[in-house]
Design a protein around this motif. Structure first.
Motif, PDB file in Angstrom:
ATOM      1  N   ASP A   1     -12.888  18.073  56.644  1.00 47.16           N
ATOM      2  CA  ASP A   1     -12.974  19.774  56.894  1.00 47.16           C
ATOM      3  C   ASP A   1     -12.762  19.581  58.812  1.00 47.16           C
ATOM      4  O   ASP A   1     -13.573  20.069  59.025  1.00 47.16           O
ATOM      5  CB  ASP A   1     -13.156  20.790  56.375  1.00 47.16           C
ATOM      6  CG  ASP A   1     -13.528  22.387  56.787  1.00 47.16           C
ATOM      7  OD1 ASP A   1     -12.033  22.756  57.395  1.00 47.16           O
ATOM      8  OD2 ASP A   1     -14.294  23.190  56.546  1.00 47.16           O
ATOM      9  N   LEU A   2     -11.842  19.428  58.982  1.00 45.06           N
ATOM     10  CA  LEU A   2     -12.163  18.830  60.866  1.00 45.06           C
ATOM     11  C   LEU A   2     -11.181  20.164  61.624  1.00 45.06           C
ATOM     12  O   LEU A   2     -10.393  19.689  62.535  1.00 45.06           O
ATOM     13  CB  LEU A   2     -12.040  17.832  60.896  1.00 45.06           C
ATOM     14  CG  LEU A   2     -13.297  17.064  60.626  1.00 45.06           C
ATOM     15  CD1 LEU A   2     -13.042  15.806  61.023  1.00 45.06           C
ATOM     16  CD2 LEU A   2     -14.964  17.213  60.931  1.00 45.06           C
ATOM     17  N   PRO A   3     -11.292  21.242  61.407  1.00 44.33           N
ATOM     18  CA  PRO A   3      -9.967  22.095  62.313  1.00 44.33           C
ATOM     19  C   PRO A   3     -10.381  21.432  63.198  1.00 44.33           C
ATOM     20  O   PRO A   3     -10.360  21.545  64.464  1.00 44.33           O
ATOM     21  CB  PRO A   3     -11.099  23.204  62.248  1.00 44.33           C
ATOM     22  CG  PRO A   3     -11.836  23.668  61.357  1.00 44.33           C
ATOM     23  CD  PRO A   3     -12.705  21.865  61.635  1.00 44.33           C
ATOM     24  N   ASN A   4      -8.784  22.073  64.161  1.00 41.55           N
ATOM     25  CA  ASN A   4      -7.966  21.369  65.577  1.00 41.55           C
ATOM     26  C   ASN A   4      -8.395  19.863  65.615  1.00 41.55           C
ATOM     27  O   ASN A   4      -8.837  19.747  66.833  1.00 41.55           O
ATOM     28  CB  ASN A   4      -9.120  22.576  66.348  1.00 41.55           C
ATOM     29  CG  ASN A   4      -8.627  23.794  66.363  1.00 41.55           C
ATOM     30  OD1 ASN A   4      -7.555  24.158  65.623  1.00 41.55           O
ATOM     31  ND2 ASN A   4      -9.642  25.130  66.067  1.00 41.55           N
ATOM     32  N   THR A   5      -9.061  19.505  65.421  1.00 41.67           N
ATOM     33  CA  THR A   5      -8.285  17.864  64.826  1.00 41.67           C
ATOM     34  C   THR A   5      -7.210  17.304  64.296  1.00 41.67           C
ATOM     35  O   THR A   5      -6.899  17.632  63.256  1.00 41.67           O
ATOM     36  CB  THR A   5      -9.873  16.733  65.103  1.00 41.67           C
ATOM     37  OG1 THR A   5      -9.920  16.841  63.422  1.00 41.67           O
ATOM     38  CG2 THR A   5     -10.996  17.752  65.802  1.00 41.67           C
ATOM     39  N   PRO A   6      -7.429  15.840  64.927  1.00 36.29           N
ATOM     40  CA  PRO A   6      -5.949  15.314  64.341  1.00 36.29           C
ATOM     41  C   PRO A   6      -6.260  14.457  62.456  1.00 36.29           C
ATOM     42  O   PRO A   6      -5.897  14.118  61.958  1.00 36.29           O
ATOM     43  CB  PRO A   6      -5.512  13.919  65.231  1.00 36.29           C
ATOM     44  CG  PRO A   6      -5.930  14.187  66.704  1.00 36.29           C
ATOM     45  CD  PRO A   6      -7.053  15.147  66.178  1.00 36.29           C
ATOM     46  N   ALA A   7      -7.431  14.824  62.263  1.00 35.59           N
ATOM     47  CA  ALA A   7      -8.502  14.114  61.207  1.00 35.59           C
ATOM     48  C   ALA A   7      -8.004  16.061  60.528  1.00 35.59           C
ATOM     49  O   ALA A   7      -9.028  15.346  58.632  1.00 35.59           O
ATOM     50  CB  ALA A   7     -10.073  13.397  61.264  1.00 35.59           C
ATOM     51  N   ASN A   8      -7.912  16.868  60.186  1.00 35.04           N
ATOM     52  CA  ASN A   8      -7.821  17.970  60.021  1.00 35.04           C
ATOM     53  C   ASN A   8      -6.902  17.426  58.225  1.00 35.04           C
ATOM     54  O   ASN A   8      -6.204  16.807  58.493  1.00 35.04           O
ATOM     55  CB  ASN A   8      -8.278  19.173  59.891  1.00 35.04           C
ATOM     56  CG  ASN A   8      -7.917  20.717  59.214  1.00 35.04           C
ATOM     57  OD1 ASN A   8      -9.302  20.443  58.967  1.00 35.04           O
ATOM     58  ND2 ASN A   8      -7.062  21.330  59.230  1.00 35.04           N
TER      59      ASN A   8
END
Length: 163
Positions: free
Chosen positions: A117-124
């Motif tokens: 759960d990493l909003p605003n990142t490519p890892a979300n």
């Protein structure tokens, strides 16, 4: 005869003040902007990797529970979070950086998958897995991005999880 010391003073033209010119300030702003553009992607990548590492802490706890269940249950893998002694998969969304943590209920059993759960990142919404292997007689855990298009890009994964 005494001589008085001569004091030289600098006279400025009317309206002239000391300070930076607009051109000098524009050059400084341009240099700072260029440095920020270069540094920002590196910082975002670093911050994302550190958040993924924190999520790995939950996977470590799950790995311990799954391993313990395997050894105490005649080498049978747990088939869900409850059997492994873990919270329900969606209960992990109350924590930072983790949306879901699940023990596999289908083959291969024992696999632990975390959804980030990493909003605003490519890892979300990307996933990382711990896959157990017992080919040597003891459990060896292999960390890897989840297969398919939902796996965490390697550059955000911890070093021991990169393919």
């Amino acid at each position: 005869m005494k001589h008085e010391p001569v004091v030289l003073t600098k006279h400025r033209a009317a309206g002239s003040e000391a300070g930076f010119t607009v051109i000098e300030l524009m050059i400084v702003v341009t240099i700072v902007s260029i440095l920020a553009v270069i540094a920002m992607p590196a910082y975002v990548e670093y911050a994302t990797r550190s958040k993924v590492s924190e999520a790995m802490g939950f996977m470590g706890e799950a790995k311990t529970s799954v391993s313990e269940r395997f050894y105490t249950n005649n080498q049978q893998w747990p088939v869900n979070n409850l059997e492994a002694g873990l919270s329900e998969p969606d209960d992990y969304d109350v924590y930072d950086f983790v949306k879901r943590l699940e023990v596999a209920s289908v083959a291969p059993l024992g696999v632990i998958t975390v959804t980030l759960d990493l909003p605003n990142t490519p890892a979300n919404d990307k996933q990382l897995q711990l896959v157990p292997s017992t080919s040597t007689g003891e459990i060896v855990w292999i960390c890897q991005p989840a297969p398919g298009g939902n796996g965490l890009p390697s550059k955000y994964a911890p070093a021991n999880c990169r393919n």
